[in-house]
Design a protein around this motif. Structure first.
Motif, mmCIF file in Angstrom:
data_model
loop_
_atom_site.group_PDB
_atom_site.id
_atom_site.type_symbol
_atom_site.label_atom_id
_atom_site.label_comp_id
_atom_site.label_asym_id
_atom_site.label_seq_id
_atom_site.Cartn_x
_atom_site.Cartn_y
_atom_site.Cartn_z
ATOM 1 N N ALA B 31 0.835 -1.196 0.000
ATOM 2 C CA ALA B 31 0.000 0.000 0.000
ATOM 3 C C ALA B 31 0.869 1.244 0.000
ATOM 4 C CB ALA B 31 -0.902 -0.001 1.224
ATOM 5 N N GLY B 32 0.487 2.223 -0.807
ATOM 6 C CA GLY B 32 1.229 3.481 -0.864
ATOM 7 C C GLY B 32 2.188 3.555 -2.033
ATOM 8 N N GLN B 33 2.458 2.405 -2.668
ATOM 9 C CA GLN B 33 3.439 2.421 -3.763
ATOM 10 C C GLN B 33 2.776 2.669 -5.115
ATOM 11 O OE1 GLN B 33 5.470 -1.407 -2.736
ATOM 12 N NE2 GLN B 33 7.255 -0.090 -2.500
ATOM 13 N N PHE B 34 3.610 2.931 -6.100
ATOM 14 C CA PHE B 34 3.078 3.267 -7.426
ATOM 15 C C PHE B 34 3.867 2.569 -8.532
ATOM 16 C CE2 PHE B 34 6.329 6.404 -6.448
ATOM 17 C CZ PHE B 34 6.994 6.608 -7.644
ATOM 18 N N VAL B 35 3.361 2.682 -9.747
ATOM 19 C CA VAL B 35 4.085 2.186 -10.920
ATOM 20 C C VAL B 35 4.318 3.345 -11.880
ATOM 21 C CG1 VAL B 35 3.291 -0.223 -10.916
ATOM 22 C CG2 VAL B 35 1.886 1.539 -12.021
ATOM 23 N N VAL B 36 5.297 3.184 -12.752
ATOM 24 C CA VAL B 36 5.462 4.118 -13.866
ATOM 25 C C VAL B 36 5.113 3.346 -15.131
ATOM 26 C CG1 VAL B 36 7.160 5.336 -15.281
ATOM 27 C CG2 VAL B 36 7.112 5.696 -12.810
ATOM 28 N N ILE B 37 4.225 3.934 -15.927
ATOM 29 C CA ILE B 37 3.739 3.257 -17.132
ATOM 30 C C ILE B 37 4.115 4.073 -18.367
ATOM 31 C CG2 ILE B 37 1.581 2.761 -18.412
ATOM 32 C CD1 ILE B 37 0.453 1.607 -15.910
ATOM 33 N N ARG B 38 4.480 3.374 -19.422
ATOM 34 C CA ARG B 38 4.673 4.027 -20.716
ATOM 35 C C ARG B 38 3.878 3.213 -21.728
ATOM 36 N NH1 ARG B 38 9.708 4.662 -24.716
ATOM 37 N NH2 ARG B 38 9.701 2.421 -24.393
ATOM 38 N N ILE B 39 3.012 3.866 -22.475
ATOM 39 C CA ILE B 39 2.098 3.130 -23.335
ATOM 40 C C ILE B 39 2.798 2.569 -24.567
ATOM 41 C CG2 ILE B 39 -0.028 3.224 -24.694
ATOM 42 C CD1 ILE B 39 -0.938 5.548 -22.932
ATOM 43 N N ASP B 40 3.576 3.412 -25.222
ATOM 44 C CA ASP B 40 4.238 2.960 -26.442
ATOM 45 C C ASP B 40 5.554 3.700 -26.623
ATOM 46 O OD1 ASP B 40 3.585 5.481 -27.324
ATOM 47 O OD2 ASP B 40 2.328 4.844 -28.989
ATOM 48 N N GLU B 41 6.208 3.422 -27.713
ATOM 49 C CA GLU B 41 7.550 3.929 -27.969
ATOM 50 C C GLU B 41 7.650 5.452 -27.830
ATOM 51 O OE1 GLU B 41 9.874 1.601 -28.214
ATOM 52 O OE2 GLU B 41 11.159 3.368 -28.029
ATOM 53 N N LYS B 42 6.598 6.154 -28.227
ATOM 54 C CA LYS B 42 6.670 7.615 -28.165
ATOM 55 C C LYS B 42 6.054 8.179 -26.896
ATOM 56 C CE LYS B 42 6.927 8.391 -33.103
ATOM 57 N NZ LYS B 42 6.300 8.987 -34.298
ATOM 58 N N GLY B 43 5.600 7.294 -26.036
ATOM 59 C CA GLY B 43 4.859 7.731 -24.865
ATOM 60 C C GLY B 43 5.721 8.332 -23.772
ATOM 61 N N GLU B 44 5.066 9.082 -22.873
ATOM 62 C CA GLU B 44 5.778 9.590 -21.701
ATOM 63 C C GLU B 44 5.634 8.587 -20.574
ATOM 64 O OE1 GLU B 44 4.081 13.236 -20.107
ATOM 65 O OE2 GLU B 44 2.084 12.648 -20.739
ATOM 66 N N ARG B 45 6.463 8.757 -19.558
ATOM 67 C CA ARG B 45 6.401 7.884 -18.388
ATOM 68 C C ARG B 45 5.487 8.543 -17.374
ATOM 69 N NH1 ARG B 45 10.982 4.440 -17.676
ATOM 70 N NH2 ARG B 45 10.791 4.740 -15.436
ATOM 71 N N ILE B 46 4.390 7.877 -17.002
ATOM 72 C CA ILE B 46 3.489 8.496 -16.019
ATOM 73 C C ILE B 46 3.362 7.616 -14.774
ATOM 74 C CG2 ILE B 46 2.153 9.837 -17.703
ATOM 75 C CD1 ILE B 46 -0.098 7.652 -17.237
ATOM 76 N N PRO B 47 3.376 8.264 -13.603
ATOM 77 C CA PRO B 47 3.215 7.505 -12.369
ATOM 78 C C PRO B 47 1.744 7.293 -12.054
ATOM 79 C CG PRO B 47 3.715 9.802 -11.851
ATOM 80 C CD PRO B 47 3.636 9.692 -13.351
ATOM 81 N N LEU B 48 1.375 6.084 -11.623
ATOM 82 C CA LEU B 48 0.005 5.783 -11.206
ATOM 83 C C LEU B 48 0.064 4.918 -9.954
ATOM 84 C CD1 LEU B 48 -1.494 4.897 -14.705
ATOM 85 C CD2 LEU B 48 -2.200 6.837 -13.299
ATOM 86 N N THR B 49 -0.775 5.248 -8.965
ATOM 87 C CA THR B 49 -0.783 4.487 -7.724
ATOM 88 C C THR B 49 -1.282 3.068 -7.970
ATOM 89 O OG1 THR B 49 -1.240 6.519 -6.561
ATOM 90 C CG2 THR B 49 -1.653 4.501 -5.352
#
Lengths: 448, 284
Positions: B31-49
């Motif tokens: 609990a409290g942690q997050f992931v960083v996701i990138r959708i595709d090659e040109k995507g940005e890295r976004i944090p999501l809980t």
């Protein structure tokens, strides 16, 4: 080596140095004296057989030259481009006493580029040992260790927290100095020796500490990823970047090509870069290529700049304005940056580094302000604390670095470390040298 | 390597729930942690809980507001995202506090189930208070009914539950009973205002900060926040911090570094939505 014209190169991110032609490489190779006790080899942290490969070039046997280099160094195209040869191999060349030293770096690069275009040379690997080794980080140290340990027959898994391998070679060094396809090719070659690469894996989080300490041996090459900030007023205004962030946005995330790529970066009309090392030069030249007028602010004299001379010269040619003997005291603006206030510095007595210690001048004239909309701080980094903080039994130094003996062994017997995590910020080749040493120590440890 | 979306659904107005296959994250997530996701090659890295973790899957919940989240919401079950890195950040301080109140605002409600479960396991009494502008923006209330000893639902417009803000309920509760620890998760402005309620009683209050991030591993410093006068990196020192020590105005300023770029990116996406790079994220 011929360079592209500055007016042309500031318009793109393509490589600045064009490399030696075949004719010139052979000519240059014939200058080598083939010394009986070659000082250049001693100057090289990975002890490449330099006279050996140069002699092969002189005989136009490029494949043999590649084999000689690859037996000691799996990343020649990278090293040929970013090693500080002037203080290492070339700095020790006896020809340098009376004339110019042999251009060893340019020759190494020539062979690596020839190999890539003609015939890839893959060194032999020993038969499988059944030992499992975890390598943490896929920068120059981790990749070198992975190459050495794979060749020794071990089963190697490389863990990388980002979505692309290469560490600082990928996120830090801009493509005009080190093209990304070259980094990829050399890493792919290391992987072809059998190592497995796990991207998006943060050791200590995606892999528990217990699980990874259970490997037969572990090599930590997590680098110096924690950026330092100056600690002055206005540092958290919008438009103030660490060099790591600024370079990562552009080199790794391609923010210079926004909105084709999704990651933005503030390009800035006028950009101040603080610092005088290679990272500062890289940041300044990246900002310049995105169309900004760039001021480089450094607290000591021009002759004290720690960056490679060639990179300083490139920056000057590209129109970067240098403000030496100056130090920022305040970043102005709100919520976005509008200026940077600096104080002029006097050079005082020599300090530990044998350089004059900068002392701020007093009085109203001592201060000046530059109107800027972006500030990039390139004043150094300390070891990334994420993993080491999760292993309390790992002995650490004052700056958060992992303490290792001369073989790279840490306070935990099966854990070895090398590169910036052990030494603090250093060069690519030093990290590789550490990793090579640690790899042979790992072999000895596993044979006990 | 790609990470398959095993389940995708819209659980409230423009708010989406994805279950993604990422065993390296799910097996270790707290609990409290997050992931960083990138959708595709040109995507940005976004944090999501990380909203939940079960077997090989993790759950993320997001509102489709900008280009990246809109694009993400357009992905279907069976499709993949290119990168999921994690779990990242420090786990929450999960111990026996006693009487705990968990407050979720808007999409921040999604962070509560994993937290409520973990705090229950530690033997705490857990009250959930969730708030949204209207009932169509409320999410996961059935699940939270199960996870919490008590659940209070608030809407700004009175369309469901209490007509008002979670802060009003919190204030009342602080008068009526002894509360040992409070978590507040939601938009920065909501966390700022709600956490003011616990200042007089000095009740320990955690918030989960959501500054702009890039790598998420302490390397870039983009997510720096001032907490108690010190610079902290939300990605490695946080994301949870003591609410009473956070410089909220600075955080909110730093969240607005790229307004024109965000607009440009979204306009481009809306314009080209049907001819976009939809084919590119299929490679596995």
């Amino acid at each position: 080596m011929s360079k592209r014209d500055a007016a042309e190169r500031i318009l793109d991110f393509l490589e600045v140095d064009e490399g030696l032609s075949e004719v010139n490489a052979v000519l240059e190779a014939t200058r080598c004296m083939e010394c009986v006790r070659p000082a250049c080899v001693k100057g090289c942290p990975v002890n490449i057989d330099i006279p050996g490969f140069i002699s092969a070039i002189a005989k136009q046997d490029f494949k043999k030259a590649a084999e000689i280099i690859k037996s000691d160094n799996m990343l020649p195209a990278i090293c040929g481009r970013v090693c500080p040869q002037e203080t290492q191999c070339e700095g020790k060349c006896v020809l340098g006493v009376k004339e110019k030293p042999v251009r060893i770096g340019a020759l190494e690069r020539f062979i690596a580029d020839w190999e890539r275009k003609n015939e890839i040379v893959t060194p032999k690997t020993k038969k499988p040992t059944g030992k499992r080794i975890a390598v943490v980080g896929s920068g120059p140290a981790g990749i070198t260790a992975a190459a050495e340990l794979s060749r020794s027959g071990h089963s190697v898994t490389i863990f990388e927290s980002l979505h692309a391998p290469g560490g600082v070679l990928t996120y830090g060094i801009p493509s005009f100095r080190l093209p990304k396809d070259i980094v990829k090719t050399e890493i792919d070659q290391v992987l072809s020796l059998g190592a497995e690469l796990k991207l998006n894996h943060i050791v200590g989080r995606s892999v528990s500490v217990d699980n990874f300490l259970a490997y037969d041996a572990v090599f930590l090459g997590t680098g110096a990823g924690l950026p330092s900030f100056m600690g002055i007023e206005g540092e958290n205004l919008n438009g103030v970047y660490s060099a790591n962030e600024f370079l990562t946005r552009v080199n790794l995330m391609h923010a210079d090509r926004f909105p084709d790529y999704d990651t933005p970066v503030l390009k800035g009309q006028k950009v101040a870069v603080v610092g005088g090392g290679n990272v500062a030069m890289d940041s300044a030249r990246v900002a310049r290529r995105m169309g900004a007028e760039v001021y480089l602010i450094y607290r000591r004299r021009e002759e004290d700049l720690p960056a490679r001379e060639a990179e300083v010269a490139n920056a000057v040619e590209e129109g970067i304005s240098f403000y030496c003997c100056a130090n920022p005291v305040r970043i102005i603006g709100g919520p976005s940056v509008t200026g940077i206030e600096c104080v002029r510095m006097n050079m005082g007595v020599l300090d530990e580094s044998k350089r004059p210690c900068p002392v701020p001048m007093t009085g109203d004239d001592a201060k000046f302000t530059l109107d800027v909309d972006v500030v990039v701080e390139a004043i150094g980094q300390s070891p990334n604390p994420l993993l080491v903080s999760l292993i309390p039994s790992l002995k650490r130094g004052k700056r958060g670095n992992v303490i290792v003996d001369e073989n790279g062994q840490t306070s935990i017997p099966n854990v070895f470390a090398g590169g910036d995590i052990a030494t603090g910020a250093a060069t690519v080749i030093e990290a590789m040298g550490n990793a090579k040493k640690a790899s042979s120590a790992i072999n000895e440890y596993l044979n006990q | 390597m790609a990470y398959k979306i095993e389940k995708a659904s819209e659980i409230a107005d423009n708010i989406f729930e994805f279950w993604i296959k990422a065993p390296h994250v799910s097996k270790n997530a707290q609990a409290g942690q997050f992931v960083v996701i990138r959708i595709d090659e040109k995507g940005e890295r976004i944090p999501l809980t990380i909203s939940a973790a079960k077997d090989d899957l993790i759950r993320i919940v997001f509102m489709a507001v900008g280009k990246t989240t809109k694009f993400l919401s357009s992905l279907k079950e069976g499709e993949s995202v290119l990168d999921v890195a994690g779990p990242l950040g420090q786990p929450g301080e999960l111990k026996k506090w006693g009487n705990c109140v968990l407050i979720g605002g808007g999409v921040g409600i999604a962070c509560l189930p994993i937290l409520a479960k973990a705090l229950k396991e530690q033997g705490n009494q857990v009250t959930g208070i969730i708030g949204a502008r209207n009932e169509n923006l409320l999410l996961l209330s059935d699940e939270l009914e199960q996870d919490c000893d008590e659940l209070v639902i608030c809407t700004d417009d009175g369309s469901r539950g209490f007509h008002g803000f979670p802060a009003d309920i919190l204030k009342k509760k602080l008068e009526d009973e002894k509360i040992d620890c409070v978590w507040i998760i939601g938009p920065a402005i909501m966390m700022k205002i709600t956490s003011m309620a616990t200042i007089p009683s000095k009740t320990k209050t955690f918030v989960s900060l959501n500054p702009i991030m890039v790598d998420g591993t302490g390397m870039c410093g983009s997510c720096r926040v001032s907490v108690g006068g010190e610079t902290k990196f939300a990605c490695v020192d946080g994301p949870e911090f003591d609410a009473h020590l956070v410089d909220w105005d600075e955080l909110m300023n730093r969240q607005r570094i790229y307004p024109s770029q965000e607009k440009e990116s979204l306009d481009n996406f809306n314009e080209h939505h049907h001819h976009c790079r939809c084919g590119e994220h299929h490679h596995e």
